[in-house]
Design a protein around this motif. Structure first.
Motif, PDB file in Angstrom:
ATOM      1  N   PRO A  79      85.083  54.807 -24.981  1.00  0.00           N
ATOM      2  CA  PRO A  79      86.214  54.919 -24.064  1.00  0.00           C
ATOM      3  C   PRO A  79      86.000  55.926 -22.938  1.00  0.00           C
ATOM      4  CG  PRO A  79      86.672  56.187 -26.019  1.00  0.00           C
ATOM      5  CD  PRO A  79      85.322  55.548 -26.208  1.00  0.00           C
ATOM      6  N   TYR A  80      84.837  56.580 -22.895  1.00  0.00           N
ATOM      7  CA  TYR A  80      84.575  57.558 -21.839  1.00  0.00           C
ATOM      8  C   TYR A  80      84.389  56.865 -20.487  1.00  0.00           C
ATOM      9  CZ  TYR A  80      83.892  60.607 -25.805  1.00  0.00           C
ATOM     10  OH  TYR A  80      84.087  61.311 -26.956  1.00  0.00           O
ATOM     11  N   LEU A  81      83.701  55.756 -20.519  1.00  0.00           N
ATOM     12  CA  LEU A  81      83.418  54.971 -19.333  1.00  0.00           C
ATOM     13  C   LEU A  81      84.415  53.823 -19.253  1.00  0.00           C
ATOM     14  CD1 LEU A  81      81.122  54.880 -17.171  1.00  0.00           C
ATOM     15  CD2 LEU A  81      80.006  53.211 -18.632  1.00  0.00           C
ATOM     16  N   GLN A  82      85.061  53.689 -18.107  1.00  0.00           N
ATOM     17  CA  GLN A  82      86.059  52.637 -17.902  1.00  0.00           C
ATOM     18  C   GLN A  82      85.826  51.988 -16.548  1.00  0.00           C
ATOM     19  OE1 GLN A  82      88.762  51.815 -20.028  1.00  0.00           O
ATOM     20  NE2 GLN A  82      87.855  53.174 -21.542  1.00  0.00           N
ATOM     21  N   ARG A  83      86.322  50.797 -16.382  1.00  0.00           N
ATOM     22  CA  ARG A  83      86.219  50.089 -15.101  1.00  0.00           C
ATOM     23  C   ARG A  83      87.343  50.563 -14.182  1.00  0.00           C
ATOM     24  NH1 ARG A  83      82.960  46.422 -13.900  1.00  0.00           N
ATOM     25  NH2 ARG A  83      82.549  45.854 -16.056  1.00  0.00           N
ATOM     26  N   ASN A  84      86.965  51.059 -13.022  1.00  0.00           N
ATOM     27  CA  ASN A  84      87.935  51.499 -12.021  1.00  0.00           C
ATOM     28  C   ASN A  84      88.697  50.272 -11.531  1.00  0.00           C
ATOM     29  OD1 ASN A  84      89.101  52.079  -9.419  1.00  0.00           O
ATOM     30  ND2 ASN A  84      87.823  53.908  -9.318  1.00  0.00           N
ATOM     31  N   PRO A  85      90.029  50.282 -11.657  1.00  0.00           N
ATOM     32  CA  PRO A  85      90.808  49.103 -11.274  1.00  0.00           C
ATOM     33  C   PRO A  85      90.740  48.776  -9.778  1.00  0.00           C
ATOM     34  CG  PRO A  85      92.260  50.895 -11.948  1.00  0.00           C
ATOM     35  CD  PRO A  85      90.860  51.353 -12.174  1.00  0.00           C
ATOM     36  N   GLU A  86      90.444  49.762  -8.944  1.00  0.00           N
ATOM     37  CA  GLU A  86      90.387  49.535  -7.503  1.00  0.00           C
ATOM     38  C   GLU A  86      89.023  49.033  -7.046  1.00  0.00           C
ATOM     39  OE1 GLU A  86      91.651  53.096  -5.533  1.00  0.00           O
ATOM     40  OE2 GLU A  86      93.568  53.128  -6.600  1.00  0.00           O
ATOM     41  N   THR A  87      87.952  49.627  -7.576  1.00  0.00           N
ATOM     42  CA  THR A  87      86.603  49.288  -7.110  1.00  0.00           C
ATOM     43  C   THR A  87      85.870  48.315  -8.024  1.00  0.00           C
ATOM     44  OG1 THR A  87      85.544  51.116  -8.292  1.00  0.00           O
ATOM     45  CG2 THR A  87      86.397  51.581  -6.067  1.00  0.00           C
ATOM     46  N   GLY A  88      86.294  48.253  -9.288  1.00  0.00           N
ATOM     47  CA  GLY A  88      85.587  47.416 -10.252  1.00  0.00           C
ATOM     48  C   GLY A  88      84.349  48.086 -10.822  1.00  0.00           C
ATOM     49  N   GLU A  89      84.024  49.286 -10.341  1.00  0.00           N
ATOM     50  CA  GLU A  89      82.848  50.035 -10.813  1.00  0.00           C
ATOM     51  C   GLU A  89      83.154  50.713 -12.142  1.00  0.00           C
ATOM     52  OE1 GLU A  89      79.826  50.500  -9.068  1.00  0.00           O
ATOM     53  OE2 GLU A  89      80.573  48.953  -7.691  1.00  0.00           O
ATOM     54  N   GLU A  90      82.113  50.881 -12.971  1.00  0.00           N
ATOM     55  CA  GLU A  90      82.266  51.623 -14.216  1.00  0.00           C
ATOM     56  C   GLU A  90      82.127  53.107 -13.897  1.00  0.00           C
ATOM     57  OE1 GLU A  90      80.805  50.259 -17.850  1.00  0.00           O
ATOM     58  OE2 GLU A  90      82.366  48.774 -17.521  1.00  0.00           O
ATOM     59  N   GLU A  91      83.125  53.904 -14.301  1.00  0.00           N
ATOM     60  CA  GLU A  91      83.148  55.323 -14.000  1.00  0.00           C
ATOM     61  C   GLU A  91      83.604  56.114 -15.224  1.00  0.00           C
ATOM     62  OE1 GLU A  91      85.867  55.263 -10.679  1.00  0.00           O
ATOM     63  OE2 GLU A  91      84.257  54.873  -9.257  1.00  0.00           O
ATOM     64  N   LEU A  92      83.288  57.399 -15.210  1.00  0.00           N
ATOM     65  CA  LEU A  92      83.708  58.285 -16.310  1.00  0.00           C
ATOM     66  C   LEU A  92      85.130  58.782 -16.070  1.00  0.00           C
ATOM     67  CD1 LEU A  92      80.484  60.386 -16.852  1.00  0.00           C
ATOM     68  CD2 LEU A  92      81.554  58.891 -18.518  1.00  0.00           C
ATOM     69  N   TYR A  93      85.959  58.647 -17.091  1.00  0.00           N
ATOM     70  CA  TYR A  93      87.339  59.130 -17.033  1.00  0.00           C
ATOM     71  C   TYR A  93      87.603  60.169 -18.115  1.00  0.00           C
ATOM     72  CZ  TYR A  93      88.497  55.589 -13.616  1.00  0.00           C
ATOM     73  OH  TYR A  93      88.550  54.842 -12.466  1.00  0.00           O
ATOM     74  N   VAL A  94      86.701  60.248 -19.072  1.00  0.00           N
ATOM     75  CA  VAL A  94      86.806  61.209 -20.171  1.00  0.00           C
ATOM     76  C   VAL A  94      85.429  61.835 -20.337  1.00  0.00           C
ATOM     77  CG1 VAL A  94      87.336  61.516 -22.614  1.00  0.00           C
ATOM     78  CG2 VAL A  94      88.517  59.735 -21.320  1.00  0.00           C
ATOM     79  N   LEU A  95      85.400  63.149 -20.552  1.00  0.00           N
ATOM     80  CA  LEU A  95      84.121  63.834 -20.749  1.00  0.00           C
ATOM     81  C   LEU A  95      84.043  64.376 -22.175  1.00  0.00           C
ATOM     82  CD1 LEU A  95      83.793  65.727 -17.362  1.00  0.00           C
ATOM     83  CD2 LEU A  95      82.819  63.522 -18.016  1.00  0.00           C
ATOM     84  N   PRO A  96      82.856  64.314 -22.786  1.00  0.00           N
ATOM     85  CA  PRO A  96      82.708  64.743 -24.174  1.00  0.00           C
ATOM     86  C   PRO A  96      82.568  66.251 -24.331  1.00  0.00           C
ATOM     87  CG  PRO A  96      80.620  63.957 -23.361  1.00  0.00           C
ATOM     88  CD  PRO A  96      81.626  63.749 -22.251  1.00  0.00           C
ATOM     89  N   ILE A  97      83.136  66.740 -25.407  1.00  0.00           N
ATOM     90  CA  ILE A  97      82.920  68.124 -25.842  1.00  0.00           C
ATOM     91  C   ILE A  97      82.330  67.996 -27.237  1.00  0.00           C
ATOM     92  CG2 ILE A  97      83.998  70.330 -26.424  1.00  0.00           C
ATOM     93  CD1 ILE A  97      86.212  69.578 -24.373  1.00  0.00           C
ATOM     94  N   ASN A  98      81.100  68.501 -27.382  1.00  0.00           N
ATOM     95  CA  ASN A  98      80.393  68.343 -28.654  1.00  0.00           C
ATOM     96  C   ASN A  98      79.514  69.563 -28.910  1.00  0.00           C
ATOM     97  OD1 ASN A  98      78.106  67.948 -26.998  1.00  0.00           O
ATOM     98  ND2 ASN A  98      78.492  65.760 -26.899  1.00  0.00           N
ATOM     99  N   ASN A  99      78.612  69.454 -29.848  1.00  0.00           N
ATOM    100  CA  ASN A  99      77.764  70.592 -30.208  1.00  0.00           C
ATOM    101  C   ASN A  99      76.787  70.992 -29.103  1.00  0.00           C
ATOM    102  OD1 ASN A  99      78.902  71.039 -32.764  1.00  0.00           O
ATOM    103  ND2 ASN A  99      77.684  69.393 -33.640  1.00  0.00           N
TER     104      ASN A  99
END
Length: 180
Positions: free
Chosen positions: A119-139
């Motif tokens: 779910p980090y990468l989603q399709r931008n509804p305006e451009t149709g491009e795949e973009e990051l909307y969530v960034l991971p926090i991990n080790n």
């Protein structure tokens, strides 16, 4: 009696308007993550953020740990609470909607670009491009390493579209996801 009611209504309205006008902008980071709720010392993470972000007014900054329940998360978002949300990965499928959160490609660490999936990468509804909307926090993130934590599960951070100070919210999230 009618004049008294009108005076009271105007006085009450003036009082409410003045109270709203004097309110400082709150900067609240909401955590909806069971593991971090148990492992992070609220004061320590608050201290780290404030040290690196002097532009945040300490009086109006808070970190709030919530129960990681989807219903509670939706209630907080609907009430426009929190300028930055950190959530368990299993909650992201329901909340990572490009219509309601900011696109974050410009602050994503280079090491994760191109390697993320939904779910980090989603399709931008305006451009149709795949973009990051969530960034991971991990080790691998610096803040987790500095806190001496070992996470069993990755969490994600995102910024709702309703935030007033988008740039500052992005700076804080960028700090939280930074990797050395």
């Amino acid at each position: 009696m009618k004049k008294l009611m009108i005076i009271l209504i105007f006085a009450g309205s003036a009082f409410l308007l003045s109270a709203c006008g004097n309110e400082e902008e709150e900067f609240t980071v909401l955590f909806f993550t069971e593991e971090l709720n148990e492992k992070i010392d609220e004061e320590e993470i608050e201290k780290q953020i404030l040290e690196r972000m002097p532009e945040i007014d300490e009086e109006n900054f808070s970190i709030v740990f919530q129960v990681p329940m989807l219903e509670k998360l939706f209630m907080e978002i609907a009430a426009h609470q929190g300028v930055l949300l950190i959530v368990d990965e299993h909650l992201l499928d329901a909340t990572a909607n490009p219509d309601g959160i900011l696109q974050l490609d410009n602050i994503a660490p280079i090491s994760i670009k191109g390697s993320m999936k939904e779910p980090y990468l989603q399709r931008n509804p305006e451009t149709g491009e795949e973009e990051l909307y969530v960034l991971p926090i991990n080790n691998d993130t610096t803040v987790i390493q500095e806190l001496g934590l070992e996470l069993e599960h990755q969490v994600g951070g995102f910024i709702p579209v309703y935030v007033d100070n988008e740039e500052l919210s992005k700076e804080v999230l960028e700090f939280l996801v930074k990797q050395d």
